[in-house]
Design a protein around this motif. Structure first.
Motif, mmCIF file in Angstrom:
data_model
loop_
_atom_site.group_PDB
_atom_site.id
_atom_site.type_symbol
_atom_site.label_atom_id
_atom_site.label_comp_id
_atom_site.label_asym_id
_atom_site.label_seq_id
_atom_site.Cartn_x
_atom_site.Cartn_y
_atom_site.Cartn_z
ATOM 1 N N UNK A 74 -28.534 -7.135 24.766
ATOM 2 C CA UNK A 74 -29.437 -8.190 24.291
ATOM 3 C C UNK A 74 -28.662 -9.495 24.182
ATOM 4 N N UNK A 75 -29.300 -10.592 24.549
ATOM 5 C CA UNK A 75 -28.676 -11.906 24.378
ATOM 6 C C UNK A 75 -29.468 -12.698 23.344
ATOM 7 N N UNK A 76 -28.856 -13.747 22.809
ATOM 8 C CA UNK A 76 -29.477 -14.585 21.771
ATOM 9 C C UNK A 76 -30.038 -13.709 20.652
ATOM 10 N N UNK A 77 -29.230 -12.772 20.194
ATOM 11 C CA UNK A 77 -29.691 -11.760 19.250
ATOM 12 C C UNK A 77 -29.561 -12.238 17.814
ATOM 13 N N UNK A 78 -30.532 -11.839 17.018
ATOM 14 C CA UNK A 78 -30.542 -12.151 15.600
ATOM 15 C C UNK A 78 -30.761 -10.842 14.836
ATOM 16 N N UNK A 79 -29.948 -10.605 13.816
ATOM 17 C CA UNK A 79 -30.079 -9.413 12.986
ATOM 18 C C UNK A 79 -30.971 -9.752 11.794
ATOM 19 N N UNK A 80 -31.922 -8.872 11.499
ATOM 20 C CA UNK A 80 -32.819 -9.060 10.359
ATOM 21 C C UNK A 80 -32.718 -7.816 9.482
ATOM 22 N N UNK A 81 -32.364 -8.013 8.221
ATOM 23 C CA UNK A 81 -32.285 -6.907 7.268
ATOM 24 C C UNK A 81 -33.182 -7.215 6.089
ATOM 25 N N UNK A 82 -33.919 -6.212 5.622
ATOM 26 C CA UNK A 82 -34.736 -6.360 4.421
ATOM 27 C C UNK A 82 -33.994 -5.719 3.270
ATOM 28 N N UNK A 83 -33.783 -6.476 2.199
ATOM 29 C CA UNK A 83 -33.068 -5.979 1.042
ATOM 30 C C UNK A 83 -33.983 -6.116 -0.173
ATOM 31 N N UNK A 84 -34.170 -5.013 -0.887
ATOM 32 C CA UNK A 84 -34.953 -5.054 -2.120
ATOM 33 C C UNK A 84 -33.985 -5.016 -3.291
ATOM 34 N N UNK A 85 -34.174 -5.930 -4.199
ATOM 35 C CA UNK A 85 -33.313 -6.003 -5.373
ATOM 36 C C UNK A 85 -34.174 -5.831 -6.619
ATOM 37 N N UNK A 86 -33.667 -5.083 -7.591
ATOM 38 C CA UNK A 86 -34.432 -4.936 -8.832
ATOM 39 C C UNK A 86 -34.414 -6.245 -9.611
ATOM 40 N N UNK A 87 -35.389 -6.408 -10.453
ATOM 41 C CA UNK A 87 -35.470 -7.639 -11.257
ATOM 42 C C UNK A 87 -34.347 -7.648 -12.291
ATOM 43 N N UNK A 88 -33.942 -8.824 -12.736
ATOM 44 C CA UNK A 88 -32.893 -8.916 -13.749
ATOM 45 C C UNK A 88 -33.331 -8.265 -15.066
ATOM 46 N N UNK A 89 -32.367 -7.813 -15.860
ATOM 47 C CA UNK A 89 -32.733 -7.193 -17.144
ATOM 48 C C UNK A 89 -33.465 -8.186 -18.046
ATOM 49 N N UNK A 90 -34.420 -7.691 -18.774
ATOM 50 C CA UNK A 90 -35.174 -8.547 -19.687
ATOM 51 C C UNK A 90 -36.467 -9.050 -19.088
#
Length: 148
Positions: free
Chosen positions: A49-65
């Motif tokens: 593949x040329x002109x490739x872009x990596x896409x990652x989905x990251x889920x983060x928990x909400x901050x405490x409180x």
């Protein structure tokens, strides 16, 4: 009854040949997605593949409180030219069609257009300058007033 044609490696290869120069979204076995222009493949289904872009989905928990919600972020980074091992490819989808073929354009006059000037062509007005224009004796054409 006629049997259905078997689809082996040759069937997959012919389908992949139709996708050359298309934008593909390739999902890898580590859940990353790579989006790029499909250039080539081989018998092991390794992809280039040329002109490739990596896409990652990251889920983060909400901050405490704060109320418990998960925030999903999409991280993108540019990779350029990539060779993917076929063993790591899980799914291939078409992201966009082939780009249109460029039409041949013929350059016409205008800004930056070339004209026929240079050696061997006299300039507009004035005497011709150079070695043959009566300069140094014995160099160039016959000088004016100097004989042998």
């Amino acid at each position: 009854m006629p049997s259905a044609p078997k689809q082996g490696a040759h069937g997959k290869a012919s389908k992949l040949l139709t996708l050359i120069d298309c934008r593909l979204n390739v999902t890898l076995n580590d859940r990353r997605n790579l989006i790029g222009t499909f250039l080539a493949f081989d018998k092991h289904l390794n992809l280039v593949l040329s002109d490739t872009e990596e896409v990652r989905s990251i889920t983060t928990p909400s901050p405490p409180g704060l109320p418990s919600t998960k925030v999903e972020k999409k991280l993108r980074r540019s990779l350029g030219l990539v060779i993917l091992r076929g063993e790591n490819v899980v799914c291939v989808t078409v992201e966009g069609p082939k780009p249109p073929k460029p039409t041949k354009r013929v350059a016409t006059g205008g800004p930056g257009g070339a004209t026929g000037m240079g050696r061997g062509q006299p300039t507009m007005g004035g005497p011709q300058q150079g070695l043959g224009a009566g300069g140094v004796y014995g160099v160039g054409g016959g000088g004016m007033g100097r004989g042998r």
